[in-house]
Scaffold this motif. Structure first.
Motif, PDB file in Angstrom:
ATOM      1  N   TRP A 193       7.839  11.979   2.057  1.00 16.32           N
ATOM      2  CA  TRP A 193       6.534  11.637   1.468  1.00 16.32           C
ATOM      3  C   TRP A 193       6.712  11.006   0.089  1.00 16.32           C
ATOM      4  O   TRP A 193       6.016  10.060  -0.267  1.00 16.32           O
ATOM      5  CB  TRP A 193       5.647  12.885   1.363  1.00 16.32           C
TER       6      TRP A 193
ATOM      7  N   LEU B 227       5.419   7.297  -0.997  1.00 18.63           N
ATOM      8  CA  LEU B 227       4.510   7.087  -2.130  1.00 18.63           C
ATOM      9  C   LEU B 227       5.125   6.179  -3.192  1.00 18.63           C
ATOM     10  O   LEU B 227       4.435   5.309  -3.744  1.00 18.63           O
ATOM     11  CB  LEU B 227       4.105   8.432  -2.732  1.00 18.63           C
TER      12      LEU B 227
ATOM     13  N   VAL C 113       5.046   2.584  -1.870  1.00 15.76           N
ATOM     14  CA  VAL C 113       3.693   2.016  -1.936  1.00 15.76           C
ATOM     15  C   VAL C 113       3.331   1.687  -3.384  1.00 15.76           C
ATOM     16  O   VAL C 113       2.731   0.639  -3.659  1.00 15.76           O
ATOM     17  CB  VAL C 113       2.668   2.985  -1.298  1.00 15.76           C
TER      18      VAL C 113
ATOM     19  N   TYR D 291       2.364  -1.991  -4.758  1.00 11.92           N
ATOM     20  CA  TYR D 291       1.120  -2.208  -5.495  1.00 11.92           C
ATOM     21  C   TYR D 291       1.393  -2.868  -6.842  1.00 11.92           C
ATOM     22  O   TYR D 291       0.711  -3.829  -7.227  1.00 11.92           O
ATOM     23  CB  TYR D 291       0.413  -0.863  -5.689  1.00 11.92           C
TER      24      TYR D 291
ATOM     25  N   TRP E  43      -7.562  -2.957  -0.958  1.00 16.31           N
ATOM     26  CA  TRP E  43      -8.047  -1.984   0.018  1.00 16.31           C
ATOM     27  C   TRP E  43      -7.598  -2.315   1.429  1.00 16.31           C
ATOM     28  O   TRP E  43      -7.353  -1.417   2.228  1.00 16.31           O
ATOM     29  CB  TRP E  43      -9.561  -1.841  -0.053  1.00 16.31           C
TER      30      TRP E  43
ATOM     31  N   VAL F 172      -4.015  -1.083   1.477  1.00 12.02           N
ATOM     32  CA  VAL F 172      -3.981   0.385   1.508  1.00 12.02           C
ATOM     33  C   VAL F 172      -4.342   0.885   2.899  1.00 12.02           C
ATOM     34  O   VAL F 172      -3.681   1.781   3.449  1.00 12.02           O
ATOM     35  CB  VAL F 172      -4.933   0.975   0.450  1.00 12.02           C
ATOM     36  N   PHE F 173      -5.377   0.307   3.514  1.00 11.87           N
ATOM     37  CA  PHE F 173      -5.766   0.718   4.858  1.00 11.87           C
ATOM     38  C   PHE F 173      -4.646   0.438   5.862  1.00 11.87           C
ATOM     39  O   PHE F 173      -4.312   1.293   6.691  1.00 11.87           O
ATOM     40  CB  PHE F 173      -7.039  -0.019   5.289  1.00 11.87           C
TER      41      PHE F 173
ATOM     42  N   ILE G 297      -1.383   0.089   5.345  1.00 14.94           N
ATOM     43  CA  ILE G 297      -0.221   0.948   5.115  1.00 14.94           C
ATOM     44  C   ILE G 297      -0.508   2.363   5.607  1.00 14.94           C
ATOM     45  O   ILE G 297       0.341   2.981   6.268  1.00 14.94           O
ATOM     46  CB  ILE G 297       0.170   0.934   3.624  1.00 14.94           C
ATOM     47  N   ALA G 298      -1.699   2.875   5.325  1.00 10.71           N
ATOM     48  CA  ALA G 298      -2.055   4.218   5.806  1.00 10.71           C
ATOM     49  C   ALA G 298      -2.074   4.240   7.330  1.00 10.71           C
ATOM     50  O   ALA G 298      -1.608   5.202   7.960  1.00 10.71           O
ATOM     51  CB  ALA G 298      -3.410   4.630   5.244  1.00 10.71           C
ATOM     52  N   TYR G 299      -2.591   3.199   7.955  1.00 12.40           N
ATOM     53  CA  TYR G 299      -2.619   3.124   9.410  1.00 12.40           C
ATOM     54  C   TYR G 299      -1.205   3.062   9.977  1.00 12.40           C
ATOM     55  O   TYR G 299      -0.888   3.735  10.969  1.00 12.40           O
ATOM     56  CB  TYR G 299      -3.428   1.902   9.850  1.00 12.40           C
TER      57      TYR G 299
ATOM     58  N   VAL H 159       1.571   4.228   8.587  1.00 15.33           N
ATOM     59  CA  VAL H 159       2.189   5.547   8.423  1.00 15.33           C
ATOM     60  C   VAL H 159       1.664   6.506   9.481  1.00 15.33           C
ATOM     61  O   VAL H 159       2.433   7.253  10.103  1.00 15.33           O
ATOM     62  CB  VAL H 159       1.942   6.088   6.997  1.00 15.33           C
ATOM     63  N   PHE H 160       0.361   6.481   9.739  1.00 21.67           N
ATOM     64  CA  PHE H 160      -0.228   7.353  10.756  1.00 21.67           C
ATOM     65  C   PHE H 160       0.366   7.057  12.130  1.00 21.67           C
ATOM     66  O   PHE H 160       0.747   7.974  12.873  1.00 21.67           O
ATOM     67  CB  PHE H 160      -1.751   7.166  10.786  1.00 21.67           C
TER      68      PHE H 160
END
Length: 124
Positions: free
Chosen positions: A58, A62, A65, A69, A91, A94-95, A97-99, A101-102
């Motif tokens: 994690w 982070l 990322v 950024y 945004w 960010v969306f 990258i989060a997707y 990772v998920f």
């Protein structure tokens, strides 16, 4: 008048150089921290699990990322763009990258469970 314009350009140039060095130092410190964590791999970070993943992983995600950024913000000149453009670029990233990772965690966990619980034979 021309003297004032050149003086202004010099101060802007000095400010830009200072900004580049500041970003370079921050990126270097973050990268050095990642390398040190990768080499020594502290035990408490290796054995602590958050959302079925090691805390060390994690931290790497982070920090990566954060570096992406900062590079986008400083070197792709997003700090000088309009607020709407900045938000749409940041945004969306960010969306995505989060997707990503998920999806990686979900699929990786599923594949791990398939192999460890015997749903799939290791001997092909």
């Amino acid at each position: 008048m021309a003297h004032d314009a050149s003086h202004t350009n010099d101060s802007e140039s000095n400010s830009a150089v200072k900004r580049i060095w500041k970003v370079f130092i921050i990126l270097s410190v973050v990268t050095i921290a990642e390398v040190i964590l990768g080499i020594f791999r502290p035990e408490f970070l290796e054995h602590t699990q958050i959302a079925r993943m090691k805390l060390l992983n994690w931290i790497f995600i982070l920090l990566t990322v954060y570096k992406a950024y900062l590079i986008t913000w400083a070197f792709m000149h997003m700090e000088h763009e309009t607020k709407g453009l900045r938000r749409s670029v940041v945004w969306t990233s960010v969306f995505l990258i989060a997707y990503l990772v998920f999806i990686l965690l979900t699929e990786g966990d599923y594949i791990h469970d398939v192999y460890t619980e015997g749903y799939q034979n290791w001997n092909f």
